[in-house]
Design an enzyme around this catalytic site. Structure first.
Site, PDB file in Angstrom:
ATOM      1  N   TYR A 232      42.964  48.467  54.063  1.00  0.00           N
ATOM      2  CA  TYR A 232      42.303  49.186  54.040  1.00  0.00           C
ATOM      3  C   TYR A 232      42.764  50.451  54.831  1.00  0.00           C
ATOM      4  CZ  TYR A 232      37.888  46.774  52.055  1.00  0.00           C
ATOM      5  OH  TYR A 232      37.262  46.058  51.647  1.00  0.00           O
TER       6      TYR A 232
ATOM      7  N   LYS B  84      44.669  34.015  54.534  1.00  0.00           N
ATOM      8  CA  LYS B  84      45.970  33.381  52.691  1.00  0.00           C
ATOM      9  C   LYS B  84      47.222  32.864  53.170  1.00  0.00           C
ATOM     10  CE  LYS B  84      46.083  32.699  48.743  1.00  0.00           C
ATOM     11  NZ  LYS B  84      45.602  31.768  48.019  1.00  0.00           N
TER      12      LYS B  84
ATOM     13  N   ASP C  54      40.949  32.277  49.019  1.00  0.00           N
ATOM     14  CA  ASP C  54      39.873  31.462  46.846  1.00  0.00           C
ATOM     15  C   ASP C  54      39.397  30.227  47.227  1.00  0.00           C
ATOM     16  OD1 ASP C  54      42.608  30.505  48.595  1.00  0.00           O
ATOM     17  OD2 ASP C  54      43.777  30.514  46.627  1.00  0.00           O
TER      18      ASP C  54
ATOM     19  N   ASP D  31      35.020  42.186  53.220  1.00  0.00           N
ATOM     20  CA  ASP D  31      34.532  42.617  53.068  1.00  0.00           C
ATOM     21  C   ASP D  31      33.523  41.935  51.674  1.00  0.00           C
ATOM     22  OD1 ASP D  31      32.887  44.862  51.701  1.00  0.00           O
ATOM     23  OD2 ASP D  31      34.222  46.523  51.410  1.00  0.00           O
TER      24      ASP D  31
ATOM     25  N   ASP E  72      29.349  40.470  50.319  1.00  0.00           N
ATOM     26  CA  ASP E  72      28.671  40.442  48.892  1.00  0.00           C
ATOM     27  C   ASP E  72      28.499  39.179  48.623  1.00  0.00           C
ATOM     28  OD1 ASP E  72      28.840  43.349  49.874  1.00  0.00           O
ATOM     29  OD2 ASP E  72      29.573  43.383  47.619  1.00  0.00           O
TER      30      ASP E  72
END
Length: 349
Positions: free
Chosen positions: A127, A180, A213, A237, A241
């Site tokens: 970010y 990851k 993933d 983030d 959601d």
């Protein structure tokens, strides 16, 4: 209190109503609300979506409610600036974004029984608005090439990992690290490894880890199996959601952004301009974010009355939904204000 844009002027006052009722019921002193300008209205009155006077006022507070912002709709040059919530997070180094996802009895959930918390590192990663001391982590050497830096540092990972393991110690004693490291070996590999190092300090907490993933699949299939999930900024983030919808609706997804000194209650959802001003927005996320703030303040100041007020709010929200009072997104007919009034009545009971 900073109402913000879109549905903010509806859900923030709804939360204030509930907080006031909970403080009174818990025997705590009443809140003295300081209203501060932010967002589109502040551009009109102060020439800035995040006025310097607002930041200066927040310096004297250790907790506040932040409504959503609609920075994509701001006129230039305000649209291209760091958005208001990002500016506040960066200014106060609110490094921990704590986002619970909990389903309610009597409300539809993709995975009933979901009760997890995502602990998101809030200052680094990809970010660009938060990952550098000055300027951003994005740049374009040519009009056809865009580059983003992903920054991960040991101190930042260590402090967010401590938050996750402390939280798990008070919950069900399990932490899941999401990364990851099979592809981003150095950056998210460092994140995973430092979290593992911190885990050694908490032998009572069990630990596992998944690639980002794979984690999305596990959440959809068995979100009820997870307790505390710790991950970096962008992964957190996205996952929060997803977890909010799995628990029933993004409209019920609360969060706080915290440092060791300050905390900001901020619903995980956006400003929903398409339903603004219609009294149909779901205030649960903002109300529960306010409860999280009270709980945080109670722990920081060793004030059991604030912690009790937080518990009263959580119990009243769950009871209100279970009793059939719900907003439109949850299959009900209650308006924003009516739902908040029902929760406030539940708190008093």
């Amino acid at each position: 209190m900073l109402e913000g844009d879109g549905i903010g002027p509806e859900i923030v006052p709804a939360s204030v109503l509930v907080v006031d009722a909970a403080l009174a019921a818990a025997g705590a002193p009443p809140a003295e609300w300081v209203e501060l300008p932010l967002g589109a209205s502040a551009i009109g009155t102060h020439g800035d979506a995040l006025p310097a006077s607002t930041l200066a006022a927040l310096e004297g507070l250790d907790g506040w409610l932040l409504g959503p912002h609609d920075s994509a709709a701001y006129p230039e040059p305000h649209r291209s600036k760091l958005n208001p919530s990002g500016g506040i997070r960066k200014h106060f180094d609110l490094f921990a974004n704590i986002r619970p996802a909990k389903s309610f009895d009597g409300a539809d959930a993709v995975v009933p029984g979901t009760d997890l918390v995502i602990v998101r590192e809030n200052t680094q990663g990809f970010y660009a608005d938060r990952s550098t001391y000055k300027g951003t982590g994005e740049f374009m050497p040519t009009p056809d090439v865009a580059i983003a830096m992903g920054i991960v540092t040991r101190p930042a990972v260590e402090r967010i990992a401590v938050e996750a393991f402390e939280l798990a110690s008070r919950r069900r004693g399990r932490v899941t690290i999401v990364h990851k490291a099979n592809v981003l070996k150095l950056t998210t590999g460092l994140f995973r490894d430092v979290c593992r190092e911190v885990a050694a300090r908490y032998p009572q907490v069990s630990v596992d880890d998944f690639h980002i993933d794979a984690m999305t699949v596990h959440l959809v299939r068995r979100a009820d199996a997870f307790d505390v999930i710790v991950t970096e900024n962008m992964f957190g983030d996205i996952l929060s959601d997803l977890a909010g919808e799995i628990a029933g609706s993004l409209g019920i997804a609360p969060s706080i952004n915290a440092s060791h000194e300050r905390a900001m209650a901020q619903a995980a959802h956006g400003s929903a301009p398409d339903i603004a001003g219609q009294d149909v927005a779901n205030p649960i996320a903002m109300i529960l974010s306010s409860a999280m703030l009270l709980d945080w303040l109670g722990a920081r100041h060793q004030d059991p009355a604030l912690a009790r007020a937080a518990t009263l709010i959580e119990t009243a929200v769950a009871g209100t939904v279970r009793g059939g009072v719900r907003t439109r997104d949850m299959g009900g007919t209650a308006g924003t204000r009516a739902f908040a009034e029902a929760v406030a009545a539940g708190v008093k009971r």
